[in-house]
Design a protein around this motif. Structure first.
Motif, mmCIF file in Angstrom:
data_model
loop_
_atom_site.group_PDB
_atom_site.id
_atom_site.type_symbol
_atom_site.label_atom_id
_atom_site.label_comp_id
_atom_site.label_asym_id
_atom_site.label_seq_id
_atom_site.Cartn_x
_atom_site.Cartn_y
_atom_site.Cartn_z
ATOM 1 N N ARG A 29 0.828 -1.220 0.000
ATOM 2 C CA ARG A 29 0.000 0.000 0.000
ATOM 3 C C ARG A 29 0.858 1.264 0.000
ATOM 4 N N LYS A 30 2.005 1.199 0.651
ATOM 5 C CA LYS A 30 2.875 2.369 0.740
ATOM 6 C C LYS A 30 3.782 2.517 -0.483
ATOM 7 N N PHE A 31 4.354 1.388 -0.945
ATOM 8 C CA PHE A 31 5.387 1.470 -1.985
ATOM 9 C C PHE A 31 4.991 0.801 -3.299
ATOM 10 N N GLY A 32 3.758 0.270 -3.386
ATOM 11 C CA GLY A 32 3.359 -0.490 -4.566
ATOM 12 C C GLY A 32 3.515 0.275 -5.865
ATOM 13 N N LYS A 33 3.141 1.556 -5.880
ATOM 14 C CA LYS A 33 3.209 2.341 -7.117
ATOM 15 C C LYS A 33 4.652 2.620 -7.543
ATOM 16 N N LYS A 34 5.570 2.531 -6.571
ATOM 17 C CA LYS A 34 6.978 2.794 -6.900
ATOM 18 C C LYS A 34 7.702 1.553 -7.413
ATOM 19 N N LEU A 35 7.068 0.364 -7.231
ATOM 20 C CA LEU A 35 7.691 -0.882 -7.681
ATOM 21 C C LEU A 35 7.570 -1.011 -9.186
ATOM 22 N N LYS A 36 8.651 -1.345 -9.839
ATOM 23 C CA LYS A 36 8.665 -1.457 -11.298
ATOM 24 C C LYS A 36 9.142 -2.851 -11.732
ATOM 25 N N GLY A 37 8.676 -3.278 -12.894
ATOM 26 C CA GLY A 37 9.178 -4.473 -13.560
ATOM 27 C C GLY A 37 9.320 -5.694 -12.684
ATOM 28 N N VAL A 38 10.572 -6.180 -12.587
ATOM 29 C CA VAL A 38 10.884 -7.419 -11.877
ATOM 30 C C VAL A 38 10.483 -7.324 -10.411
ATOM 31 N N ASN A 39 10.699 -6.180 -9.781
ATOM 32 C CA ASN A 39 10.352 -6.010 -8.365
ATOM 33 C C ASN A 39 8.862 -6.232 -8.136
ATOM 34 N N ARG A 40 8.019 -5.628 -8.998
ATOM 35 C CA ARG A 40 6.571 -5.782 -8.856
ATOM 36 C C ARG A 40 6.157 -7.240 -9.028
ATOM 37 N N VAL A 41 6.738 -7.909 -10.038
ATOM 38 C CA VAL A 41 6.405 -9.315 -10.302
ATOM 39 C C VAL A 41 6.798 -10.205 -9.123
ATOM 40 N N ASN A 42 8.002 -10.011 -8.597
ATOM 41 C CA ASN A 42 8.489 -10.883 -7.521
ATOM 42 C C ASN A 42 7.768 -10.634 -6.197
ATOM 43 N N VAL A 43 7.425 -9.398 -5.901
ATOM 44 C CA VAL A 43 6.647 -9.133 -4.688
ATOM 45 C C VAL A 43 5.279 -9.803 -4.816
ATOM 46 N N GLY A 44 4.722 -9.785 -6.034
ATOM 47 C CA GLY A 44 3.459 -10.489 -6.272
ATOM 48 C C GLY A 44 3.607 -11.984 -6.071
ATOM 49 N N ARG A 45 4.742 -12.547 -6.488
ATOM 50 C CA ARG A 45 4.996 -13.985 -6.305
ATOM 51 C C ARG A 45 5.101 -14.343 -4.823
ATOM 52 N N VAL A 46 5.779 -13.494 -4.066
ATOM 53 C CA VAL A 46 5.872 -13.732 -2.623
ATOM 54 C C VAL A 46 4.473 -13.768 -2.015
ATOM 55 N N GLY A 47 3.625 -12.822 -2.449
ATOM 56 C CA GLY A 47 2.249 -12.797 -1.961
ATOM 57 C C GLY A 47 1.487 -14.062 -2.334
ATOM 58 N N ARG A 48 1.701 -14.566 -3.551
ATOM 59 C CA ARG A 48 1.034 -15.801 -3.984
ATOM 60 C C ARG A 48 1.454 -16.989 -3.130
ATOM 61 N N VAL A 49 2.749 -17.090 -2.833
ATOM 62 C CA VAL A 49 3.248 -18.199 -2.014
ATOM 63 C C VAL A 49 2.649 -18.120 -0.606
ATOM 64 N N VAL A 50 2.618 -16.920 -0.044
ATOM 65 C CA VAL A 50 2.029 -16.742 1.288
ATOM 66 C C VAL A 50 0.565 -17.153 1.270
ATOM 67 N N GLU A 51 -0.185 -16.721 0.257
ATOM 68 C CA GLU A 51 -1.604 -17.051 0.149
ATOM 69 C C GLU A 51 -1.808 -18.551 -0.044
#
Length: 487
Positions: A29-51
């Motif tokens: 929520r704080k830094f999502g808009k600042k994440l670009k490319g690979v960073n955005r994809v990998n943070v999303g992957r971490v979220g998927r694994v947690v879920e």
């Protein structure tokens, strides 16, 4: 071997995953808009694994079984976790320091209150690092380890996933393959066969040398006896799982220890197979039996001050009070410490001099062979040993299967005896020290069990002592301590 296994072990709770999800949400929520490319994809992957892991564990929480083995395919199916390259994801988390960033920001948010004032961050386990450790465990060879689930008691309800390394051989091979020579050294390493079988399984016998040194104390400073029954021909002491609840045997155990308390000066440490059994015995000793003026517990208290180790509690306070009861006064009658094999008092604690004039080991502390982790260990050892024997090509399938079963049984028994040997070693701590050791179970009379004791214990053990009953033990202890001066 335990140290290697512990390095690769990992635990993860559902409550920790839920906390991970909260922290990820705060960070995105704080830094999502600042994440670009690979960073955005990998943070999303971490979220998927947690879920995905949370979804699986929530299902396990509602299952009938309280514990069991986890199928890795079932674990990674939710949210398509099995389609994610864990090696790449772990590498990204390490290189980007994502766990540190999320933990740090979440801690910063937690420290701020509604009134806008800064407060100290909440203390707690860094759950994202725990999460990453479990991901690393998932990348290990599936043949080398198992994942278990276990429901945790308490409120709110929780469930834990645990990764167990079944064999340290593969992990240890990076050392053995690179080194010219490997030296294993320790104070209590008996029985030694497991080190050969499970750290160097492929090494030729001729390339392994063993050395066992004698103890620094003279033989006159050690008195070792086994006690199989109160009297010759009487009911035997056998603290097996099936017989532990025998109230008559528990009463006779109390009588045996009571007699020892009357003749042994200063400190006596009694090791029981488990915390549960220690509690059961103490409860039985506190009850008055028909016709008795005092309970066994009251009679023991009249001889020595009693201290008891409890599961989960700090051992420091108990040890301090136990020491003060013995060392506080020369006129002190001493103290009795009831402890547990494998507990905090059985490893790393020095009961030197007056703190440990007698060590009593009650029964044989075999691990619970019905538990999922021990079932998995035994099956792994049996199958891997059979495969290794057949690969040599000089043995029949039937004989290989028989020897593999025996290897698994030996490993199980050796694990028990290493724990016993650790406990025994608490008493003799320097070359001027002296102590007596009583192994209280008829099974200690067997050659197979005695052969797994350290050489210095075997040397001080009188072979026929189990045939003389409590009278023989009392005579031996009386003679031994009359020949010593209390330090």
């Amino acid at each position: 071997m335990d140290a290697v296994s512990n390095v690769y072990a990992a635990d993860l709770k559902l409550s920790e995953l839920r906390r991970c999800r909260e922290m990820l949400g705060v960070y995105v929520r704080k830094f999502g808009k600042k994440l670009k490319g690979v960073n955005r994809v990998n943070v999303g992957r971490v979220g998927r694994v947690v879920e995905g892991l949370s979804e699986y564990m929530s299902t396990t929480l509602n299952a009938k079984d309280d514990h069991g083995i986890v199928d890795p395919n079932e674990l990674t199916r939710p949210k398509g976790i099995d389609q994610i390259n864990m090696f790449e994801l772990i590498q990204y988390i390490h290189e980007s320091k994502l766990a540190y960033k999320i933990e740090g920001y979440a801690s910063h948010v937690d420290s701020r209150q509604e009134d806008g004032k800064e407060h100290a961050p909440k203390s707690g386990t860094p759950v994202l690092h725990t999460f990453v450790s479990f991901l690393i465990a998932l990348t290990n060879l599936s043949s080398e380890g198992r994942i278990f689930h276990q429901k945790l008691t308490g409120a709110p309800a929780d469930v834990q996933l645990s990764y167990l390394l079944l064999s340290p051989a593969y992990a240890f091979s990076s050392i053995t393959s690179a080194a010219r020579a490997v030296i294993l050294a320790g104070g209590t390493m008996s029985p030694f066969e497991d080190y050969k079988d499970h750290l160097f399984p492929t090494l030729e016998e001729s390339k392994i040398t063993t050395l066992s040194c004698g103890h620094v104390i003279p033989s006159t400073n050690l008195c070792v006896r086994t006690l199989a029954a109160l009297r010759a021909g009487g009911p035997s002491f056998e603290f097996s799982y099936q017989r532990r609840g025998d109230q008559e045997m528990i009463g006779q155990l109390g009588l045996a220890i009571l007699n020892m308390c009357s003749i042994v000066p200063d400190g006596i440490v009694v090791f029981f197979p488990s915390y549960g059994y220690l509690d059961q015995v103490v409860e039985a000793w506190k009850k008055k039996r028909a016709g008795d003026v005092q309970s066994t517990w009251e009679r023991l208290k009249s001889k020595k001050t009693i201290f008891q180790e409890t599961k989960g509690a700090s051992s420091d306070e108990v040890l301090q009070k136990y020491s003060e009861a013995i060392l506080g006064s020369r006129a002190s009658s001493g103290a009795l410490l009831l402890s547990v094999v494998g507990g905090k008092m059985s490893e790393g604690i020095n009961f030197s001099d007056r703190l440990g004039r007698l060590v009593v080991v009650v029964g044989l502390p075999y691990p619970n062979i019905a538990s999922p982790d021990w079932k998995a260990k035994m099956e792994y050892i049996e199958s891997s040993t059979k495969t290794r024997l057949l690969a040599r090509g000089s043995i029949a399938t039937v004989e290989a299967a028989s020897r593999a079963k025996q290897t698994a049984r030996d490993f199980y028994e050796n694990s028990c005896m290493r724990a016993v040997n650790q406990s025994i070693g608490r008493a003799i701590r320097h070359r001027g020290d002296y102590a007596a050791i009583v192994l209280l179970d008829e099974r200690y009379a067997s050659e197979r069990i005695r052969s797994k004791l350290p050489g210095w214990i075997q040397g001080g053990l009188q072979i026929d002592s189990q045939e003389k009953g409590l009278g023989g033990i009392m005579g031996a202890l009386g003679s031994f301590f009359r020949g010593k001066k209390t330090l």
